[in-house]
Write a protein that holds these residues in place. Sequence first.
Motif, PDB file in Angstrom:
ATOM      1  N   ARG A 130       0.814  -1.214   0.000  1.00 11.54           N
ATOM      2  CA  ARG A 130       0.000   0.000   0.000  1.00 11.54           C
ATOM      3  C   ARG A 130       0.849   1.266   0.000  1.00 11.54           C
ATOM      4  O   ARG A 130       0.352   2.350  -0.322  1.00 11.54           O
ATOM      5  N   TYR A 131       2.131   1.155   0.369  1.00 11.25           N
ATOM      6  CA  TYR A 131       3.033   2.308   0.320  1.00 11.25           C
ATOM      7  C   TYR A 131       3.718   2.331  -1.045  1.00 11.25           C
ATOM      8  O   TYR A 131       4.388   1.370  -1.426  1.00 11.25           O
ATOM      9  N   PHE A 132       3.579   3.431  -1.749  1.00 11.20           N
ATOM     10  CA  PHE A 132       4.292   3.555  -3.028  1.00 11.20           C
ATOM     11  C   PHE A 132       5.756   3.906  -2.793  1.00 11.20           C
ATOM     12  O   PHE A 132       6.656   3.319  -3.389  1.00 11.20           O
ATOM     13  N   LEU A 133       5.989   4.862  -1.928  1.00 12.21           N
ATOM     14  CA  LEU A 133       7.341   5.290  -1.572  1.00 12.21           C
ATOM     15  C   LEU A 133       7.260   6.002  -0.221  1.00 12.21           C
ATOM     16  O   LEU A 133       6.301   6.736   0.033  1.00 12.21           O
TER      17      LEU A 133
ATOM     18  N   GLY B  82      22.211   9.353  -0.087  1.00  6.49           N
ATOM     19  CA  GLY B  82      20.772   9.581  -0.169  1.00  6.49           C
ATOM     20  C   GLY B  82      20.395  11.013   0.121  1.00  6.49           C
ATOM     21  O   GLY B  82      21.226  11.847   0.470  1.00  6.49           O
ATOM     22  N   GLY B  83      19.070  11.304   0.022  1.00  9.17           N
ATOM     23  CA  GLY B  83      18.560  12.639   0.290  1.00  9.17           C
ATOM     24  C   GLY B  83      17.151  12.603   0.807  1.00  9.17           C
ATOM     25  O   GLY B  83      16.442  11.609   0.653  1.00  9.17           O
ATOM     26  N   GLY B  84      16.719  13.702   1.430  1.00 11.79           N
ATOM     27  CA  GLY B  84      15.389  13.775   2.022  1.00 11.79           C
ATOM     28  C   GLY B  84      14.317  14.121   1.003  1.00 11.79           C
ATOM     29  O   GLY B  84      14.582  14.632  -0.081  1.00 11.79           O
ATOM     30  N   ALA B  85      13.069  13.838   1.373  1.00  8.60           N
ATOM     31  CA  ALA B  85      11.952  14.066   0.461  1.00  8.60           C
ATOM     32  C   ALA B  85      11.808  15.536   0.084  1.00  8.60           C
ATOM     33  O   ALA B  85      11.507  15.878  -1.067  1.00  8.60           O
ATOM     34  N   ALA B  86      11.994  16.428   1.058  1.00 13.90           N
ATOM     35  CA  ALA B  86      11.777  17.847   0.790  1.00 13.90           C
ATOM     36  C   ALA B  86      12.767  18.392  -0.226  1.00 13.90           C
ATOM     37  O   ALA B  86      12.497  19.391  -0.888  1.00 13.90           O
ATOM     38  N   ARG B  87      13.922  17.745  -0.358  1.00 18.20           N
ATOM     39  CA  ARG B  87      14.934  18.208  -1.299  1.00 18.20           C
ATOM     40  C   ARG B  87      14.733  17.602  -2.682  1.00 18.20           C
ATOM     41  O   ARG B  87      15.518  17.840  -3.578  1.00 18.20           O
ATOM     42  N   LYS B  88      13.688  16.791  -2.873  1.00 18.90           N
ATOM     43  CA  LYS B  88      13.474  16.120  -4.154  1.00 18.90           C
ATOM     44  C   LYS B  88      12.269  16.659  -4.905  1.00 18.90           C
ATOM     45  O   LYS B  88      11.900  16.128  -5.939  1.00 18.90           O
ATOM     46  N   GLY B  89      11.623  17.686  -4.394  1.00 19.26           N
ATOM     47  CA  GLY B  89      10.548  18.307  -5.130  1.00 19.26           C
ATOM     48  C   GLY B  89       9.169  17.982  -4.593  1.00 19.26           C
ATOM     49  O   GLY B  89       8.980  17.158  -3.706  1.00 19.26           O
ATOM     50  N   SER B  90       8.164  18.652  -5.187  1.00 25.86           N
ATOM     51  CA  SER B  90       6.803  18.581  -4.671  1.00 25.86           C
ATOM     52  C   SER B  90       6.192  17.190  -4.810  1.00 25.86           C
ATOM     53  O   SER B  90       5.404  16.766  -3.959  1.00 25.86           O
ATOM     54  N   ALA B  91       6.532  16.463  -5.870  1.00 24.38           N
ATOM     55  CA  ALA B  91       5.960  15.121  -6.038  1.00 24.38           C
ATOM     56  C   ALA B  91       6.371  14.210  -4.895  1.00 24.38           C
ATOM     57  O   ALA B  91       5.563  13.426  -4.379  1.00 24.38           O
ATOM     58  N   HIS B  92       7.626  14.313  -4.470  1.00 23.91           N
ATOM     59  CA  HIS B  92       8.094  13.493  -3.362  1.00 23.91           C
ATOM     60  C   HIS B  92       7.450  13.926  -2.047  1.00 23.91           C
ATOM     61  O   HIS B  92       7.172  13.088  -1.181  1.00 23.91           O
TER      62      HIS B  92
ATOM     63  N   ARG C  14       4.437  15.085  -1.739  1.00 25.19           N
ATOM     64  CA  ARG C  14       3.083  14.513  -1.758  1.00 25.19           C
ATOM     65  C   ARG C  14       3.110  13.017  -1.419  1.00 25.19           C
ATOM     66  O   ARG C  14       2.259  12.532  -0.663  1.00 25.19           O
ATOM     67  N   MET C  15       4.082  12.294  -1.976  1.00 20.82           N
ATOM     68  CA  MET C  15       4.184  10.866  -1.677  1.00 20.82           C
ATOM     69  C   MET C  15       4.523  10.641  -0.212  1.00 20.82           C
ATOM     70  O   MET C  15       4.004   9.725   0.428  1.00 20.82           O
ATOM     71  N   PHE C  16       5.390  11.495   0.331  1.00 20.20           N
ATOM     72  CA  PHE C  16       5.773  11.390   1.739  1.00 20.20           C
ATOM     73  C   PHE C  16       4.556  11.573   2.639  1.00 20.20           C
ATOM     74  O   PHE C  16       4.311  10.783   3.554  1.00 20.20           O
ATOM     75  N   VAL C  17       3.767  12.599   2.368  1.00 21.53           N
ATOM     76  CA  VAL C  17       2.595  12.887   3.192  1.00 21.53           C
ATOM     77  C   VAL C  17       1.568  11.768   3.058  1.00 21.53           C
ATOM     78  O   VAL C  17       0.976  11.320   4.053  1.00 21.53           O
ATOM     79  N   SER C  18       1.342  11.289   1.836  1.00 23.44           N
ATOM     80  CA  SER C  18       0.384  10.208   1.619  1.00 23.44           C
ATOM     81  C   SER C  18       0.790   8.950   2.382  1.00 23.44           C
ATOM     82  O   SER C  18      -0.040   8.304   3.035  1.00 23.44           O
ATOM     83  N   SER C  19       2.076   8.611   2.334  1.00 25.48           N
ATOM     84  CA  SER C  19       2.546   7.416   3.034  1.00 25.48           C
ATOM     85  C   SER C  19       2.493   7.608   4.544  1.00 25.48           C
ATOM     86  O   SER C  19       2.215   6.661   5.290  1.00 25.48           O
ATOM     87  N   ALA C  20       2.755   8.827   5.011  1.00 24.09           N
ATOM     88  CA  ALA C  20       2.677   9.103   6.446  1.00 24.09           C
ATOM     89  C   ALA C  20       1.260   8.856   6.959  1.00 24.09           C
ATOM     90  O   ALA C  20       1.073   8.282   8.044  1.00 24.09           O
ATOM     91  N   PHE C  21       0.248   9.255   6.203  1.00 22.03           N
ATOM     92  CA  PHE C  21      -1.140   9.008   6.599  1.00 22.03           C
ATOM     93  C   PHE C  21      -1.402   7.512   6.703  1.00 22.03           C
ATOM     94  O   PHE C  21      -2.034   7.043   7.659  1.00 22.03           O
ATOM     95  N   LYS C  22      -0.940   6.754   5.727  1.00 17.83           N
ATOM     96  CA  LYS C  22      -1.136   5.296   5.770  1.00 17.83           C
ATOM     97  C   LYS C  22      -0.460   4.707   6.996  1.00 17.83           C
ATOM     98  O   LYS C  22      -1.023   3.840   7.691  1.00 17.83           O
ATOM     99  N   PHE C  23       0.761   5.156   7.283  1.00 14.32           N
ATOM    100  CA  PHE C  23       1.521   4.642   8.417  1.00 14.32           C
ATOM    101  C   PHE C  23       0.812   4.923   9.739  1.00 14.32           C
ATOM    102  O   PHE C  23       0.600   4.020  10.563  1.00 14.32           O
ATOM    103  N   TYR C  24       0.423   6.177   9.953  1.00 15.86           N
ATOM    104  CA  TYR C  24      -0.211   6.540  11.229  1.00 15.86           C
ATOM    105  C   TYR C  24      -1.599   5.921  11.372  1.00 15.86           C
ATOM    106  O   TYR C  24      -2.009   5.548  12.482  1.00 15.86           O
ATOM    107  N   ASN C  25      -2.313   5.798  10.287  1.00 16.81           N
ATOM    108  CA  ASN C  25      -3.628   5.146  10.375  1.00 16.81           C
ATOM    109  C   ASN C  25      -3.499   3.688  10.775  1.00 16.81           C
ATOM    110  O   ASN C  25      -4.410   3.134  11.420  1.00 16.81           O
TER     111      ASN C  25
END
Length: 292
Positions: free
Chosen positions: A230-233, A262-272, A274-285
């Motif tokens: 369920r996690y894309f990235l 490696g590098g953090g999501a915020a340094r990879k642009g808006s698409a990353h 969005r994926m970070f936030v989406s996956s965080a919701f799945k994780f916390y839920n």
Amino acid sequence: MTRTYCSSQTEASESLCADNRGLTVSLVVYRPDVQLLETTLSSLGKAYDRLRDTRDEVPAQLYIVDNGGLQGVDIGSSLELLAKQGIAHQVLSGHGNIGYGRGHNLAIERATSGYHVVLNPDIDMDADALVNALDFLDAHCEVGLVTPRIQDDQQAIQYLCRRYPTVLDLFVRGFLPGAIRRWFAGRLGRYEMRDVINDRDVVWDPPIASGCFMIFRTNVLKRLSGFDPRYFLYFEDYDLSLRAHELARVAYVPAVRAVHHGGGAARKGSAHIRMFVSSAFKFYNRFGWKWV
């Protein structure tokens, strides 16, 4: 995290040690940096050479999972060298960009080994990494996952073992500028386990291990059904780490070493982001929200 093992748990941990046949490695790529990828493959070959020096027979299989962009990339000479060193390889392609965890799962479901390595294409592992990881696993049957000491290009430790994150921890670490992030150094240090992670000491049962370089017993990984698709990235390694504790112990072993580019999501642009936030919701839920 402290665990007490009764006799039945001891028997269960001994059963984890029952299978130590061979090694599989999964490496998921998407539009890879060729130089970094070749460095990763070269380091794998050197570490496997060292492993074969210490063990009679360790068949090895590398799965390169092409989520896109590998076609036309010339890594043939690196793969030929691995084959000469005794590492068979198979490229899994044609499935499109299915995400990091699902990509690794394509390899995990094919694995018939005793040990499985989850590897990023930007990891340069130490020549003794596999020897030290497998020796540790063989000496500690209760351990199902080894997480290594990871350093950056400047040889500084990357504190990639984590305690359970609060939403504030993730926001501060991932998105605030350095000048402001320093105000939260104490809480981030706790989240990153800086009080216990070092160059010398094994740390038992860190709650979360980084997915950039994980060394599993394959039977544990199979019982967990690999990564949650369920996690894309992002957060797929957090999820897998927490579930691994249900079956076995996890150990940070600083004798197992690698460099991570490696590098953090915020340094990879808006698409990353969005994926970070989406996956965080799945994780916390799934595991529970913790705000501060």
